[in-house]
Scaffold this motif. Structure first.
Motif, short mmCIF file in Angstrom:
data_model
loop_
_atom_site.label_atom_id
_atom_site.label_comp_id
_atom_site.label_asym_id
_atom_site.label_seq_id
_atom_site.Cartn_x
_atom_site.Cartn_y
_atom_site.Cartn_z
N PRO A 40 0.70 -1.26 -0.05
CA PRO A 40 0.11 0.02 -0.09
C PRO A 40 0.84 1.24 -0.09
O PRO A 40 1.98 1.18 0.54
CB PRO A 40 -0.79 -0.09 1.23
N PRO A 41 0.40 2.32 -0.47
CA PRO A 41 1.23 3.66 -0.47
C PRO A 41 1.32 4.16 0.74
O PRO A 41 2.51 4.78 1.05
CB PRO A 41 0.40 4.64 -1.38
N PHE A 42 0.45 4.20 1.75
CA PHE A 42 0.64 4.27 3.25
C PHE A 42 0.08 3.12 4.21
O PHE A 42 -0.88 2.59 3.68
CB PHE A 42 -0.31 5.57 3.68
N GLY A 43 1.08 2.72 5.03
CA GLY A 43 0.45 1.45 6.00
C GLY A 43 1.57 0.44 6.11
O GLY A 43 2.56 0.68 5.66
N GLU A 44 0.95 -0.57 6.49
CA GLU A 44 1.68 -1.97 6.82
C GLU A 44 1.24 -2.94 6.05
O GLU A 44 -0.04 -3.01 5.77
CB GLU A 44 1.75 -2.01 8.26
N TYR A 45 2.15 -4.10 5.85
CA TYR A 45 1.58 -5.35 5.45
C TYR A 45 2.27 -6.21 6.23
O TYR A 45 3.52 -6.44 6.52
CB TYR A 45 2.25 -5.46 4.03
N ARG A 46 1.42 -6.95 6.95
CA ARG A 46 1.85 -7.88 8.05
C ARG A 46 1.54 -9.13 7.52
O ARG A 46 0.79 -9.67 7.10
CB ARG A 46 1.09 -7.42 9.26
#
Length: 65
Positions: A40-46
């Motif tokens: 994502p352009p902003f945020g996290e990928y868990r």
């Protein structure tokens, strides 16, 4: 958002044309399977694991205020 399962060749090799995938992405490999996810352009990928195996991939978006 791009979600894609990646097919492995008959010799279990992973071949990807990096010119055809998003510039910010991640490839996760577990148990002979590969998955491509656009970041994502902003945020996290868990990536959640349990006993050494990937259980879940969770996208959490946010934006600076």
């Amino acid at each position: 958002m791009m979600l894609q399962d990646i097919e492995l060749t008959s010799t279990n090799r992973l071949e990807i044309d990096i010119m055809e995938i998003p510039s910010s992405s991640v490839i996760v490999i577990c148990d002979g399977k590969a998955k491509l996810r656009e970041l994502p352009p902003f945020g996290e990928y868990r990536i959640v694991t349990h006993q050494g195996k990937v259980k879940r991939m969770r996208r959490e978006e946010g934006e600076e205020f």
